[in-house]
Scaffold this motif. Structure first.
Motif, PDB file in Angstrom:
ATOM      1  N   GLY A 143      -0.531   2.410  -2.806  1.00 39.87           N
ATOM      2  CA  GLY A 143      -0.991   1.044  -2.627  1.00 39.87           C
ATOM      3  C   GLY A 143      -2.065   0.988  -1.560  1.00 39.87           C
ATOM      4  O   GLY A 143      -2.357   1.991  -0.889  1.00 39.87           O
ATOM      5  N   VAL A 144      -2.669  -0.170  -1.423  1.00 43.26           N
ATOM      6  CA  VAL A 144      -3.727  -0.358  -0.430  1.00 43.26           C
ATOM      7  C   VAL A 144      -3.498  -1.691   0.280  1.00 43.26           C
ATOM      8  O   VAL A 144      -3.093  -2.681  -0.340  1.00 43.26           O
ATOM      9  N   ASP A 145      -3.750  -1.691   1.584  1.00 40.99           N
ATOM     10  CA  ASP A 145      -3.587  -2.900   2.377  1.00 40.99           C
ATOM     11  C   ASP A 145      -4.663  -2.922   3.449  1.00 40.99           C
ATOM     12  O   ASP A 145      -4.661  -2.089   4.356  1.00 40.99           O
ATOM     13  N   ARG A 146      -5.606  -3.863   3.325  1.00 43.74           N
ATOM     14  CA  ARG A 146      -6.667  -4.077   4.305  1.00 43.74           C
ATOM     15  C   ARG A 146      -7.407  -2.784   4.654  1.00 43.74           C
ATOM     16  O   ARG A 146      -7.605  -2.446   5.816  1.00 43.74           O
ATOM     17  N   GLY A 147      -7.820  -2.077   3.617  1.00 48.33           N
ATOM     18  CA  GLY A 147      -8.632  -0.892   3.821  1.00 48.33           C
ATOM     19  C   GLY A 147      -7.873   0.361   4.177  1.00 48.33           C
ATOM     20  O   GLY A 147      -8.485   1.413   4.403  1.00 48.33           O
ATOM     21  N   ARG A 148      -6.557   0.295   4.232  1.00 43.38           N
ATOM     22  CA  ARG A 148      -5.737   1.468   4.510  1.00 43.38           C
ATOM     23  C   ARG A 148      -4.907   1.796   3.272  1.00 43.38           C
ATOM     24  O   ARG A 148      -4.291   0.910   2.677  1.00 43.38           O
ATOM     25  N   TYR A 149      -4.893   3.068   2.915  1.00 44.09           N
ATOM     26  CA  TYR A 149      -4.219   3.513   1.705  1.00 44.09           C
ATOM     27  C   TYR A 149      -2.919   4.231   2.060  1.00 44.09           C
ATOM     28  O   TYR A 149      -2.879   5.055   2.968  1.00 44.09           O
ATOM     29  N   ARG A 150      -1.868   3.902   1.306  1.00 43.30           N
ATOM     30  CA  ARG A 150      -0.601   4.610   1.446  1.00 43.30           C
ATOM     31  C   ARG A 150      -0.580   5.681   0.373  1.00 43.30           C
ATOM     32  O   ARG A 150      -0.661   5.384  -0.827  1.00 43.30           O
TER      33      ARG A 150
END
Length: 346
Positions: free
Chosen positions: A50-57
């Motif tokens: 997933g992705v959240d505010r430009g950071r990828y898990r």
């Protein structure tokens, strides 16, 4: 004596000779530009969850005892490359996954599939939903909110265009009989349908179907998609909502696309939950693939003359002349074909 008299300028020229001026070196300005990028031979491969505010898990060492998630950013050279849930990403930097660490995504492996949608049918700008899924599970309610067969048609067209196998779950069958609705999709080869009711959700049967696969879940808001996801992956704790009694519409609960690990009696797989949508544009789809989502009509269309548009005014069209074709199915197919025909004219 004028200011340009030779008797004075000879001595001044020696004082201001350009060769005596010291120039401060600028390594960045003098360094030759190159398009050669590092090969990153030390990169590890991970699954984008997933992705959240430009950071990828990203999940590293998938299916290994050392499996663990890391947080990563996007490398500058990938700023125009979409990175989405399901991608297989190449990661460098700190991949320990320790708190406060950050890796870097430097490349994306070749994708086996790409599910996309557009804002509407006239918009050629695609919005990538998920990569590398091999199944799509369409979740639709028998009632509350009422089923929308034309929206389901769009899901199926997008899935078949991407080379993804479609499945369907009809929820809330305790509120209404889905038989009439399901007649719209009788002609689709291989479409497996699951029926779900209050207190009788076929979790094991659906789990068997998604084990060993990456399955993207799609559905209109309020149809019970998040409830189904939570039943399959209890630790997911996806937010669930309700249907507005005035508008009959569901409230958006899933706000982002995320990959969740499913583990069941038949094995493990991936559940890719997506936000509920009320529209699904097909501006990116090859019009020739539309008929594939209407298997029953595609068979009839084999009797059509070459170059037949299958539109209502098409001469000698076997679909229009057929007494066996479902009028609702024909209307849905022709509605999509007319949209694409209009787009081609522009």
């Amino acid at each position: 004596m004028s200011w340009w008299d030779d008797d004075e300028t000879d001595e001044d020229d020696d004082l201001y000779d350009e060769s005596t001026v010291r120039v401060r070196p600028n390594p960045k300005a003098n360094r030759p530009r190159t398009k050669i990028r590092p090969k990153h031979d030390d990169a590890v491969i991970g699954r984008v969850l997933g992705v959240d505010r430009g950071r990828y898990r990203v999940l590293i060492d998938e299916d290994e005892p050392t499996e663990h998630p890391v947080t990563a950013s996007r490398a500058r050279e990938l700023r125009r490359t979409p990175i989405v849930t399901g991608d297989r990403a190449r990661i460098v930097g700190d991949t320990s996954g320790d708190e406060g660490t950050l890796g870097r995504i430097v490349g994306i492996e070749d994708r086996s599939s790409l599910l996309r949608r557009s804002a509407d049918d006239t918009d050629n700008v695609e919005r990538v939903i998920v990569a590398n899924a091999d199944q799509m599970l369409v979740v639709v309610a028998a009632a509350d909110p009422p089923p929308r067969p034309r929206l389901v048609d769009r899901y199926l067209v997008a899935a078949l265009d991407a080379g993804i196998r479609p499945l369907m779950v009809v929820t809330k069958t305790d509120l209404a009989d889905p038989t009439e609705f399901l007649r719209n999709f009788e002609g689709i080869d291989g479409l497996r349908v699951f029926l779900s009711a209050e207190g009788a959700m076929p979790v094991d049967e659906i789990g068997t179907a998604i084990a060993g696969h990456s399955t993207v879940f799609v559905g209109h808001s309020g149809v019970g998609k998040s409830t189904l996801v939570n039943a399959l992956v209890p630790e997911a704790k996806r937010a669930t909502g309700h249907v507005n009694l005035v508008t009959g519409r569901g409230r958006h609960t899933s706000s982002s696309t995320v990959s969740l690990r499913y583990r069941g009696p038949a094995g493990s797989g991936w559940v890719i939950d997506t936000p509920g949508v009320r529209s699904f544009g097909l501006g990116h789809v090859d019009p020739e693939n539309i008929l594939r989502a209407f298997g029953d009509l595609a068979e009839i269309a084999e009797e059509c003359p070459r170059g037949c548009t299958h539109l209502p005014d098409a001469p000698d069209c076997a679909i229009n002349e057929s007494s066996e074709a479902s009028p609702a199915r024909v209307a849905s197919l022709q509605g999509l074909l007319e949209t694409f025909a209009g787009r081609a004219e522009h």
